[in-house]
Design a protein around this motif. Structure first.
Motif, PDB file in Angstrom:
ATOM      1  N   ARG A   1      -6.110  13.211  -1.131  1.00 60.59           N
ATOM      2  CA  ARG A   1      -5.375  12.036  -0.673  1.00 60.59           C
ATOM      3  C   ARG A   1      -5.991  10.779  -1.278  1.00 60.59           C
ATOM      4  O   ARG A   1      -7.194  10.555  -1.177  1.00 60.59           O
ATOM      5  CB  ARG A   1      -5.423  11.949   0.853  1.00 60.59           C
ATOM      6  CG  ARG A   1      -4.679  10.756   1.415  1.00 60.59           C
ATOM      7  CD  ARG A   1      -4.704  10.777   2.925  1.00 60.59           C
ATOM      8  NE  ARG A   1      -3.965   9.671   3.497  1.00 60.59           N
ATOM      9  CZ  ARG A   1      -3.754   9.511   4.790  1.00 60.59           C
ATOM     10  NH1 ARG A   1      -4.223  10.400   5.642  1.00 60.59           N
ATOM     11  NH2 ARG A   1      -3.076   8.484   5.237  1.00 60.59           N
ATOM     12  N   PHE A   2      -5.145   9.966  -1.897  1.00 59.91           N
ATOM     13  CA  PHE A   2      -5.588   8.701  -2.478  1.00 59.91           C
ATOM     14  C   PHE A   2      -4.836   7.554  -1.818  1.00 59.91           C
ATOM     15  O   PHE A   2      -3.624   7.641  -1.607  1.00 59.91           O
ATOM     16  CB  PHE A   2      -5.312   8.654  -3.986  1.00 59.91           C
ATOM     17  CG  PHE A   2      -6.052   9.698  -4.765  1.00 59.91           C
ATOM     18  CD1 PHE A   2      -7.397   9.557  -5.044  1.00 59.91           C
ATOM     19  CD2 PHE A   2      -5.391  10.830  -5.215  1.00 59.91           C
ATOM     20  CE1 PHE A   2      -8.076  10.520  -5.767  1.00 59.91           C
ATOM     21  CE2 PHE A   2      -6.058  11.798  -5.933  1.00 59.91           C
ATOM     22  CZ  PHE A   2      -7.405  11.649  -6.211  1.00 59.91           C
ATOM     23  N   GLN A   3      -5.552   6.492  -1.506  1.00 54.44           N
ATOM     24  CA  GLN A   3      -4.911   5.281  -1.002  1.00 54.44           C
ATOM     25  C   GLN A   3      -4.765   4.326  -2.177  1.00 54.44           C
ATOM     26  O   GLN A   3      -5.752   3.845  -2.732  1.00 54.44           O
ATOM     27  CB  GLN A   3      -5.735   4.625   0.103  1.00 54.44           C
ATOM     28  CG  GLN A   3      -5.033   3.424   0.723  1.00 54.44           C
ATOM     29  CD  GLN A   3      -5.886   2.732   1.772  1.00 54.44           C
ATOM     30  OE1 GLN A   3      -7.098   2.893   1.775  1.00 54.44           O
ATOM     31  NE2 GLN A   3      -5.265   1.973   2.640  1.00 54.44           N
ATOM     32  N   GLU A   4      -3.526   4.068  -2.559  1.00 52.95           N
ATOM     33  CA  GLU A   4      -3.247   3.257  -3.743  1.00 52.95           C
ATOM     34  C   GLU A   4      -2.537   1.971  -3.343  1.00 52.95           C
ATOM     35  O   GLU A   4      -1.617   1.980  -2.522  1.00 52.95           O
ATOM     36  CB  GLU A   4      -2.375   4.038  -4.727  1.00 52.95           C
ATOM     37  CG  GLU A   4      -2.068   3.262  -6.005  1.00 52.95           C
ATOM     38  CD  GLU A   4      -1.110   4.003  -6.918  1.00 52.95           C
ATOM     39  OE1 GLU A   4      -1.150   3.766  -8.131  1.00 52.95           O
ATOM     40  OE2 GLU A   4      -0.312   4.813  -6.405  1.00 52.95           O
ATOM     41  N   GLU A   5      -2.960   0.860  -3.939  1.00 55.22           N
ATOM     42  CA  GLU A   5      -2.284  -0.425  -3.757  1.00 55.22           C
ATOM     43  C   GLU A   5      -1.739  -0.863  -5.111  1.00 55.22           C
ATOM     44  O   GLU A   5      -2.501  -1.110  -6.045  1.00 55.22           O
ATOM     45  CB  GLU A   5      -3.244  -1.487  -3.220  1.00 55.22           C
ATOM     46  CG  GLU A   5      -2.580  -2.856  -3.050  1.00 55.22           C
ATOM     47  CD  GLU A   5      -3.566  -3.926  -2.606  1.00 55.22           C
ATOM     48  OE1 GLU A   5      -3.141  -5.089  -2.470  1.00 55.22           O
ATOM     49  OE2 GLU A   5      -4.753  -3.610  -2.411  1.00 55.22           O
TER      50      GLU A   5
ATOM     51  N   CYS B   1       0.094   5.369   0.450  1.00 58.76           N
ATOM     52  CA  CYS B   1      -0.801   6.504   0.634  1.00 58.76           C
ATOM     53  C   CYS B   1      -0.030   7.758   0.253  1.00 58.76           C
ATOM     54  O   CYS B   1       1.082   7.974   0.743  1.00 58.76           O
ATOM     55  CB  CYS B   1      -1.268   6.605   2.085  1.00 58.76           C
ATOM     56  SG  CYS B   1      -2.350   5.246   2.571  1.00 58.76           S
ATOM     57  N   ARG B   2      -0.586   8.546  -0.615  1.00 60.27           N
ATOM     58  CA  ARG B   2       0.187   9.672  -1.111  1.00 60.27           C
ATOM     59  C   ARG B   2      -0.695  10.892  -1.324  1.00 60.27           C
ATOM     60  O   ARG B   2      -1.904  10.788  -1.515  1.00 60.27           O
ATOM     61  CB  ARG B   2       0.864   9.294  -2.423  1.00 60.27           C
ATOM     62  CG  ARG B   2      -0.123   8.849  -3.502  1.00 60.27           C
ATOM     63  CD  ARG B   2       0.581   8.490  -4.784  1.00 60.27           C
ATOM     64  NE  ARG B   2      -0.374   8.079  -5.804  1.00 60.27           N
ATOM     65  CZ  ARG B   2      -0.059   7.867  -7.065  1.00 60.27           C
ATOM     66  NH1 ARG B   2       1.187   8.024  -7.463  1.00 60.27           N
ATOM     67  NH2 ARG B   2      -0.974   7.501  -7.930  1.00 60.27           N
ATOM     68  N   TYR B   3      -0.050  12.060  -1.276  1.00 61.93           N
ATOM     69  CA  TYR B   3      -0.699  13.308  -1.639  1.00 61.93           C
ATOM     70  C   TYR B   3      -0.248  13.686  -3.039  1.00 61.93           C
ATOM     71  O   TYR B   3       0.941  13.665  -3.341  1.00 61.93           O
ATOM     72  CB  TYR B   3      -0.302  14.427  -0.666  1.00 61.93           C
ATOM     73  CG  TYR B   3      -0.873  14.258   0.717  1.00 61.93           C
ATOM     74  CD1 TYR B   3      -2.174  14.649   0.993  1.00 61.93           C
ATOM     75  CD2 TYR B   3      -0.106  13.707   1.736  1.00 61.93           C
ATOM     76  CE1 TYR B   3      -2.702  14.495   2.267  1.00 61.93           C
ATOM     77  CE2 TYR B   3      -0.619  13.554   3.010  1.00 61.93           C
ATOM     78  CZ  TYR B   3      -1.921  13.948   3.263  1.00 61.93           C
ATOM     79  OH  TYR B   3      -2.443  13.806   4.521  1.00 61.93           O
TER      80      TYR B   3
ATOM     81  N   SER C   1      -2.779  -0.731 -10.483  1.00 67.43           N
ATOM     82  CA  SER C   1      -2.962  -0.397  -9.079  1.00 67.43           C
ATOM     83  C   SER C   1      -4.433  -0.176  -8.772  1.00 67.43           C
ATOM     84  O   SER C   1      -5.253   0.056  -9.666  1.00 67.43           O
ATOM     85  CB  SER C   1      -2.156   0.855  -8.711  1.00 67.43           C
ATOM     86  OG  SER C   1      -2.648   1.981  -9.421  1.00 67.43           O
TER      87      SER C   1
ATOM     88  N   PHE D   1      -7.297   1.977  -6.376  1.00 66.61           N
ATOM     89  CA  PHE D   1      -7.597   3.162  -5.574  1.00 66.61           C
ATOM     90  C   PHE D   1      -8.862   2.866  -4.779  1.00 66.61           C
ATOM     91  O   PHE D   1      -9.916   2.592  -5.356  1.00 66.61           O
ATOM     92  CB  PHE D   1      -7.804   4.391  -6.463  1.00 66.61           C
ATOM     93  CG  PHE D   1      -6.554   4.870  -7.144  1.00 66.61           C
ATOM     94  CD1 PHE D   1      -5.682   5.737  -6.502  1.00 66.61           C
ATOM     95  CD2 PHE D   1      -6.245   4.450  -8.427  1.00 66.61           C
ATOM     96  CE1 PHE D   1      -4.526   6.181  -7.126  1.00 66.61           C
ATOM     97  CE2 PHE D   1      -5.093   4.886  -9.059  1.00 66.61           C
ATOM     98  CZ  PHE D   1      -4.226   5.751  -8.410  1.00 66.61           C
ATOM     99  N   TYR D   2      -8.729   2.924  -3.456  1.00 66.53           N
ATOM    100  CA  TYR D   2      -9.856   2.574  -2.593  1.00 66.53           C
ATOM    101  C   TYR D   2     -10.774   3.773  -2.370  1.00 66.53           C
ATOM    102  O   TYR D   2     -10.329   4.924  -2.357  1.00 66.53           O
ATOM    103  CB  TYR D   2      -9.346   2.047  -1.249  1.00 66.53           C
ATOM    104  CG  TYR D   2      -8.669   0.706  -1.354  1.00 66.53           C
ATOM    105  CD1 TYR D   2      -9.409  -0.471  -1.287  1.00 66.53           C
ATOM    106  CD2 TYR D   2      -7.295   0.606  -1.548  1.00 66.53           C
ATOM    107  CE1 TYR D   2      -8.798  -1.708  -1.394  1.00 66.53           C
ATOM    108  CE2 TYR D   2      -6.669  -0.623  -1.655  1.00 66.53           C
ATOM    109  CZ  TYR D   2      -7.428  -1.778  -1.583  1.00 66.53           C
ATOM    110  OH  TYR D   2      -6.812  -2.995  -1.699  1.00 66.53           O
TER     111      TYR D   2
ATOM    112  N   HIS E   1       0.829  -1.191   0.000  1.00 65.19           N
ATOM    113  CA  HIS E   1       0.000   0.000   0.000  1.00 65.19           C
ATOM    114  C   HIS E   1       0.872   1.252   0.000  1.00 65.19           C
ATOM    115  O   HIS E   1       1.905   1.296   0.662  1.00 65.19           O
ATOM    116  CB  HIS E   1      -0.906   0.033   1.237  1.00 65.19           C
ATOM    117  CG  HIS E   1      -2.020  -0.957   1.170  1.00 65.19           C
ATOM    118  ND1 HIS E   1      -1.857  -2.283   1.484  1.00 65.19           N
ATOM    119  CD2 HIS E   1      -3.324  -0.806   0.814  1.00 65.19           C
ATOM    120  CE1 HIS E   1      -3.007  -2.915   1.340  1.00 65.19           C
ATOM    121  NE2 HIS E   1      -3.912  -2.050   0.936  1.00 65.19           N
TER     122      HIS E   1
END
Length: 477
Positions: A285-289, A273-275, A298, A300-301, A271
């Motif tokens: 803010r996106f949470q990317e796996e 998490c980035r700005y 990838s 995006f949740y 995982h």
């Protein structure tokens, strides 16, 4: 009954014809009597059908019936009801059809019935289910209504027509066993055995075909499939006509059964998490796996909200058509892709425009859609709803590289951003066969991947499929 006069008066000019009218009414009365008798019989049949269907309909509410229809056997039974029993009513009563008006356009047709049976075979093959389990309504532990002997025969026949002979044999063997057990008519069993023998024959099981032929011949030598089997057994050159599994079918079957907790075969996902600053959406803010580096793929949740999903579905309902393979309206309807789809551009729905800006912020790709006059860097949103066993065979998203006219006018699909608009109870994964990646749909989640590498060479590992929906509903865009 309306009687009209001839276009030209040729009775009044002949005394012989006038005298003949004295007996002519007797003929009309006789025909009218027979017509009324037939109509009474038809009305009795209609009344019995109405009584039976009304009793069945009122035993449950709409929610209960829809719940049953979420199971493949329930969906099949519902489509069968409209394309057999109700179809017979409509065919015999054209006056009733005229009263239906717009409603009749929403009813399934024979092709839907055949498609439902093909979907059951597709689920059987890809999820490696046994025919007795499907027959009893057990789909990998998801229970639903059972099928009957006639259904087993019909599904077996459809598998035969589709070229899946091994699956056809499994269904027809079960159908024959059930028909023997329930002591159905010899003609019915002969028909089943005749088709079963033909499936044996085309799979090079000649001895089984001959034994089945002898049994069916004793039951009904005039059955069409029995006659055809006899002809085929007299042909010296036999050939296996069954569709063979491609080299990736076993891999795809495994990938399609993965759950949300099992996504990657070769690469350990992690995982991030980035700005990402954006001109339109600063400090989003996106949470990317990250799932894969070849192709880069990838997740995006929580990318879209339930409210946005509802707005999209409400807008697109009534605007969807059967999905085609190829370019929009110029594409062809094919069993390769079984779904309905519709298009939403940024300028027709505010939620679509907001989501486009969000995609731009997450991917740093331009996603400006085509205005009436002007360039574009992305297509409109393609909203897809999958039905019974709905799927999309393995494919790549870029266009035909030889279509220079299309590529010069629109460019190619360098990346794909897929948003899941629903959870799916079982099935419906997006499977990358070569990359060993499989993603189970999760409402609000988005899957992003590149179709080309940084050198703008086609990323062959982006070869992917939409796995058949086993239980539930799948919406995506």
């Amino acid at each position: 009954m309306i009687m009209t006069s001839p276009a030209s008066a040729d009775v009044v000019t002949s005394s012989d014809k006038i005298l003949n009218l004295a007996s002519q009414e007797g003929s009309l009365l006789s025909v009218l009597k027979d017509y009324i008798s037939e109509e009474y019989d038809n009305l009795r049949d209609l009344s019995a059908f109405l009584s039976a269907r009304s009793k069945s309909f009122h035993l449950s509410n709409v929610e209960e019936r829809q719940s049953i229809a979420e199971h493949p056997n329930g969906a099949y039974a519902l489509i069968k009801l409209f394309t057999t029993d109700w179809a017979n009513v409509l065919e015999r009563n054209p006056a009733f059809v005229n009263k239906l008006r717009e409603l009749k356009d929403s009813l399934p047709v024979r092709a839907d019935y055949e498609g439902a049976m093909s979907a059951i075979v597709r689920l059987q093959r890809l999820y490696r289910m046994q025919v007795p389990d499907i027959y009893s309504g057990n789909y990998l532990g998801y229970l639903g209504p059972p099928l009957g002997p006639t259904d087993a025969f019909e599904v077996g026949r459809q598998a035969f027509v589709d070229g899946y002979l091994a699956e056809s044999i499994s269904w027809l063997e079960l159908a024959a066993d059930k028909q023997r057990h329930e002591a159905l008519s010899p003609q019915t069993l002969a028909h089943t055995l005749g088709l079963l023998g033909r499936a044996y024959f085309y799979m090079n099981r000649t001895e089984d075909a001959r034994q089945t032929y002898e049994e069916s011949l004793a039951l009904n030598p005039e059955a069409s499939d029995v006659i055809q089997l006899g002809v085929e057994l007299n042909v010296s050159d036999t050939e296996s006509y069954g569709l063979t599994s491609s080299s990736w079918h076993d891999t795809m079957s495994e990938l399609c059964q993965w759950s949300q907790t099992h996504r990657v075969a070769k690469l350990r996902s992690y995982h991030v998490c980035r700005y990402k600053p954006s001109l339109y959406l600063p400090y989003v803010r996106f949470q990317e796996e990250i799932l894969s580096t070849s192709p880069y793929a990838s997740l995006f949740y929580n990318f879209v909200s339930d409210t946005e999903i509802s707005q999209i579905k409400n807008y697109i309902r009534g605007r969807m058509k059967r999905g085609r393979v190829g370019e929009a309206e110029d594409g062809i309807i094919s069993p390769i892709r079984t779904s309905d789809l519709g298009w939403i551009d940024d300028h027709s729905l505010d939620d679509a425009n907001r989501i486009s800006l969000r995609i731009k912020a997450a991917t740093w790709l331009e996603v400006d859609q085509r205005l009436p006059e002007g360039p574009s860097s992305s297509e409109a949103f393609q909203v897809v709803n999958y039905g019974l066993g709905g799927h999309y065979d393995a494919h790549i998203d870029p266009f035909n590289p030889n279509d220079s006219i299309l590529l010069s006018s629109s460019g190619d699909r360098i990346a794909t951003f897929l948003i899941y608009l629903s959870d799916v109870e079982k099935g419906g994964n997006t499977a990358f066969i070569r990359a060993g990646v499989s993603v189970a749909p999760q409402k609000g989640m988005a899957l992003f991947w590149y179709n080309f590498n940084p050198a703008m060479k086609l990323e062959k590992s982006s070869f992917h499929a939409g796995c058949p929906v086993l239980i539930g509903h799948k919406w995506s865009k």
